[in-house]
Design an enzyme around this catalytic site. Sequence first.
Site, PDB file in Angstrom:
ATOM      1  N   GLY A   6       1.212  -1.220   0.019  1.00  0.00           N
ATOM      2  CA  GLY A   6       0.131  -0.007   0.040  1.00  0.00           C
ATOM      3  C   GLY A   6       1.226   1.296  -0.011  1.00  0.00           C
ATOM      4  N   ASP A  32       1.655  -1.727  -4.068  1.00  0.00           N
ATOM      5  CA  ASP A  32       0.490  -1.613  -4.252  1.00  0.00           C
ATOM      6  C   ASP A  32      -0.481  -2.087  -5.614  1.00  0.00           C
ATOM      7  OD1 ASP A  32      -0.361   1.318  -2.454  1.00  0.00           O
ATOM      8  OD2 ASP A  32      -1.632   0.317  -3.650  1.00  0.00           O
ATOM      9  N   ILE A  33      -1.501  -1.883  -5.445  1.00  0.00           N
ATOM     10  CA  ILE A  33      -2.303  -2.651  -6.249  1.00  0.00           C
ATOM     11  C   ILE A  33      -2.386  -2.402  -7.980  1.00  0.00           C
ATOM     12  CG2 ILE A  33      -4.546  -1.100  -6.128  1.00  0.00           C
ATOM     13  CD1 ILE A  33      -6.747  -3.400  -5.703  1.00  0.00           C
ATOM     14  N   ARG A  34      -2.334  -1.058  -7.947  1.00  0.00           N
ATOM     15  CA  ARG A  34      -1.610  -0.887  -8.916  1.00  0.00           C
ATOM     16  C   ARG A  34      -0.140   0.252  -9.106  1.00  0.00           C
ATOM     17  NH1 ARG A  34      -5.833   1.538  -7.892  1.00  0.00           N
ATOM     18  NH2 ARG A  34      -7.243   0.485  -8.358  1.00  0.00           N
ATOM     19  N   TYR A 139     -14.298   2.349   8.507  1.00  0.00           N
ATOM     20  CA  TYR A 139     -13.357   2.176   9.143  1.00  0.00           C
ATOM     21  C   TYR A 139     -12.851   2.538  10.684  1.00  0.00           C
ATOM     22  CZ  TYR A 139      -8.838   4.772   8.713  1.00  0.00           C
ATOM     23  OH  TYR A 139      -7.331   5.512   8.827  1.00  0.00           O
ATOM     24  N   ILE A 169      -4.057  13.608   8.830  1.00  0.00           N
ATOM     25  CA  ILE A 169      -2.584  13.207   7.946  1.00  0.00           C
ATOM     26  C   ILE A 169      -2.244  14.727   7.392  1.00  0.00           C
ATOM     27  CG2 ILE A 169      -0.082  13.252   7.759  1.00  0.00           C
ATOM     28  CD1 ILE A 169      -0.183  10.612   8.733  1.00  0.00           C
TER      29      ILE A 169
HETATM   30  C1  VAH Z   1      -9.593   9.183   7.544  1.00  0.00           C
HETATM   31  N1  VAH Z   1      -7.409  10.734   7.335  1.00  0.00           N
HETATM   32  O1  VAH Z   1     -10.275  10.946   6.802  1.00  0.00           O
HETATM   33  C2  VAH Z   1      -7.920   9.500   6.881  1.00  0.00           C
HETATM   34  C3  VAH Z   1      -7.774   9.190   9.291  1.00  0.00           C
HETATM   35  C4  VAH Z   1      -7.929  10.568  11.420  1.00  0.00           C
HETATM   36  C5  VAH Z   1      -8.186   9.963  10.383  1.00  0.00           C
HETATM   37  O2  VAH Z   1      -8.057   7.994   9.694  1.00  0.00           O
HETATM   38  O3  VAH Z   1      -9.985   8.905   7.098  1.00  0.00           O
END
Ligand code: VAH
Length: 313
Positions: A6, A32-34, A139, A169
Amino acid sequence: CILMIGANGQIGSELAAALRLKFGKENVITSDIRAPHEIAEDEQFEILNVLDKDGIRHLIEKYKPTQLYLLAAMLSATGEQYPQKAWDLNMNGLLNVLDLAVEMGIKKIFWPSSIAVFGPHSPKENTDQYCIMDPNSIYGISKLAGERLVEYYHNRYGLDIRSIRYPGIISWRTEPGGGTTDYAVHIFFEALRQGKYTSFLSENTELPMLYMDDAVRGTIELMDAPAEALSIRSSYNLAGISFTPKEIAEEIKKILPNFEISYAEHDPRQAIADSWPKSINDEVARKDWGWQPTFDLKAMCADMIANLKSKLN
Ligand code: VAH
């Protein structure tokens, strides 16, 4: 050598560059996948889907890496559009790597978690390493489950796997990609391209953020720390700068006086952001392995704009 899975994403692409600087290009294999749009001739890249366990095994047999970095995942906003795919990629990708690491004796692994593991009933301010965690994005759910898995594989199989709960980030090398915090990346691209930006988060949405340079340095410092210093084997809280769209817009205006900010209403990402903390307590990382952020909001905005100006021109 290091195998990174990744490697084309926001964190992977910059972590790979830093690791190549530290260990030499010949000792870092990215995948990575591509394929990325450009690969330097002296850099080693392999196409790999993290859900292809035999494909990972083949690369481990080919390169005999001593370290694995797993950065393949689907982020929060995209995950809400494809929850089953997000769960499959984030969980089965991790399980593939964990099981192969045990089977093939990989010495050290890095896997990123996120402040997305916190939820509506987690403390909002100065959120502790340990507290109520009821994430309500797929997520965040996959990252919390992942934290439980990596701690289990450490305790059960002795795997030296290390992890950081990254805040949002901010970086300039890659375009924003599906994160809820990515408004704080996109705002810079738009400020320079259009002179204005419509934020999909409301003006007072305070979120924990971290500049990429600090995130990369912290990750390498964690990976370099002696194993016996680490009291956390789920994932370390890490904090940098907490700010709102209003505050970052004000800071950008000091550099680009004509910049204009506006705010969209009812964006689905607002609910994700509202479920996350405003600020994080990272005292355990500071104690265990000397973590210390260096970029404040002013320094980050200056560095982002200076670098993006040259990248976009
Ligand atoms: C997101 N940049 O927004 C990521 C991160 C804390 C945010 O996990 O999904």
